[in-house]
Design a protein around this motif. Structure first.
Motif, PDB file in Angstrom:
ATOM      1  N   TYR A 104       0.839  -1.191   0.000  1.00  0.00           N
ATOM      2  CA  TYR A 104       0.000   0.000   0.000  1.00  0.00           C
ATOM      3  C   TYR A 104       0.878   1.245   0.000  1.00  0.00           C
ATOM      4  N   CYS A 105       0.281   2.351  -0.428  1.00  0.00           N
ATOM      5  CA  CYS A 105       0.929   3.656  -0.376  1.00  0.00           C
ATOM      6  C   CYS A 105       0.194   4.492   0.667  1.00  0.00           C
ATOM      7  N   PRO A 106       0.851   4.907   1.739  1.00  0.00           N
ATOM      8  CA  PRO A 106       0.169   5.709   2.768  1.00  0.00           C
ATOM      9  C   PRO A 106      -0.476   6.974   2.206  1.00  0.00           C
ATOM     10  N   ALA A 107       0.201   7.612   1.238  1.00  0.00           N
ATOM     11  CA  ALA A 107      -0.334   8.848   0.668  1.00  0.00           C
ATOM     12  C   ALA A 107      -1.612   8.587  -0.123  1.00  0.00           C
ATOM     13  N   CYS A 108      -1.659   7.468  -0.849  1.00  0.00           N
ATOM     14  CA  CYS A 108      -2.872   7.123  -1.601  1.00  0.00           C
ATOM     15  C   CYS A 108      -4.038   6.879  -0.647  1.00  0.00           C
ATOM     16  N   LEU A 109      -3.798   6.094   0.406  1.00  0.00           N
ATOM     17  CA  LEU A 109      -4.863   5.813   1.367  1.00  0.00           C
ATOM     18  C   LEU A 109      -5.335   7.097   2.044  1.00  0.00           C
ATOM     19  N   GLN A 110      -4.408   8.026   2.239  1.00  0.00           N
ATOM     20  CA  GLN A 110      -4.748   9.292   2.884  1.00  0.00           C
ATOM     21  C   GLN A 110      -5.640  10.145   1.994  1.00  0.00           C
ATOM     22  N   GLU A 111      -5.429  10.076   0.686  1.00  0.00           N
ATOM     23  CA  GLU A 111      -6.209  10.890  -0.247  1.00  0.00           C
ATOM     24  C   GLU A 111      -7.543  10.260  -0.609  1.00  0.00           C
ATOM     25  N   ASP A 112      -7.689   8.943  -0.384  1.00  0.00           N
ATOM     26  CA  ASP A 112      -8.928   8.256  -0.743  1.00  0.00           C
ATOM     27  C   ASP A 112     -10.084   8.709   0.138  1.00  0.00           C
ATOM     28  N   SER A 113     -11.226   8.973  -0.481  1.00  0.00           N
ATOM     29  CA  SER A 113     -12.424   9.231   0.320  1.00  0.00           C
ATOM     30  C   SER A 113     -12.844   7.962   1.041  1.00  0.00           C
TER      31      SER A 113
END
Length: 350
Positions: A104-113
């Protein structure tokens, strides 16, 4: 969600309904232990109709969500249901527990609604987020447990937490990569996603042929790391692919599909530079170092066709005299012992 894995969607659906993933899948498939297998690799045709009926989603959508299409294109053959699939990261399932975590990418999960896990994170050549240029992670940053969202309970609310310690995966620290370190990933993405395959020094290759060449060179690097005093290691050091051994060099003890993202980053960066060297230059370096055709044949199961000419131009046996056998057995190196220890830990689930 766009490019979402089936396991991610099922887990999100369960949490949305206010139940554990095990409860949801148990109601759909009462006699099947869903989470004991890697369902992202695809569902059996008999398992799709109950899921389609329960969700109202066409069966064709679930078939397209499988990793099988890309995996077989890259492997160049039909893949069996069981066993490790080439270039697909293995999870090491034992009942519901897993020895390997989902990337996983922490930044992607952070940006996901609504945080979710992407299909392309399951490919072995993916070790960095292409959008944020940050390394992917596969373990919880706090408790170091493999990321296993299917083990979350109903109260989690989101996939972006560790089921063991409840650490929020979105808060994992991350740094920005140098763009030169993920050139292999970018090239592999283009080859895997193209119907025309790739190329190697003017030779047009299918996707499976290109990945076979890449696999051969990764095996070459790994063999040289295991045998730092070998002629092959000497050749790769002269090409500046490898340097003198340092303690921070990853062990790379496990098969490619079981390595951590940081280990694959290290391996593929050197593989990519090796693939950019012309065959004539490789040949001359191997000849000067005394590398034989038998050595290259021992690296991997078979020689990829684009590299056959290189191998055929090398001598079968070394012309350099061997050192006399020592009366006292040579102890195994520290690196060799540590690699054996890592493999044993993986086998025991440690």
């Amino acid at each position: 969600m766009p490019s979402e894995t089936l396991s991610s969607w099922l887990t999100r659906a369960a949490l949305t309904q206010g139940c554990d993933p095990l409860v949801l899948t148990g109601s759909i498939w009462p006699e099947w232990r869903v989470w004991a297998v890697d369902i992202d690799r695809g569902l059996d045709d008999r398992k799709i109709p109950p899921l389609s009926a329960a969700s109202g989603i066409p069966a064709s959508s679930f078939k397209l969500a499988s990793l099988r299409i890309e995996a077989e294109a890259v492997a160049g053959r039909r893949l069996q249901r069981l066993g490790t699939w080439p270039w697909i990261l293995g999870l090491g399932s034992r009942n519901r527990q897993r020895r390997g975590g989902l990337q996983y990418c922490p930044a992607c999960l952070q940006e996901d609604s609504k945080p979710y896990f992407r299909r392309h994170w399951r490919f072995a050549w993916q070790y960095a987020c292409r959008e944020h240029q940050t390394p992917l992670m596969s373990h919880c940053n706090q408790c170091l447990a493999p990321v296993q969202p299917h083990r979350l309970n109903a109260g989690a609310g989101t996939l972006a937490v560790c089921p063991i310690c409840r650490f929020d995966l979105r808060n994992a620290p991350h740094y920005r990569l140098n763009t030169s370190t993920n050139l292999f990933q970018a090239t592999a993405e283009l080859v895997a996603g193209s119907s025309h395959g790739g190329s190697y020094f003017g030779q047009s290759l299918t996707s499976s042929e290109w990945f076979a060449v890449a696999r051969f060179f990764t095996s070459l690097v790994r063999l040289a790391l295991r045998q730092p005093e070998s002629r092959l290691a000497t050749a790769l050091r002269s090409l500046q692919i490898l340097h003198d051994h340092h303690d921070n060099t990853p062990l790379l003890a496990l098969p490619l599909e079981l390595l951590l993202p940081i280990e694959r980053d290290f391996l593929f960066e050197r593989t990519y530079r090796l693939m950019l060297i012309a065959q004539d230059d490789l040949l001359q370096t191997f000849l000067c170092a005394g590398v034989t055709a038998n050595c290259l044949r021992s690296v991997h199961g078979s020689i990829p066709p684009p590299l056959l000419e290189l191998v055929l131009r090398l001598p079968l046996k070394s012309r350099q005299p061997r050192s006399p056998n020592k009366a006292v057995p040579t102890p195994r190196s520290r690196r060799s012992v540590l690699m054996t220890w890592v493999r044993l830990q993986r086998k025991l689930g440690g």
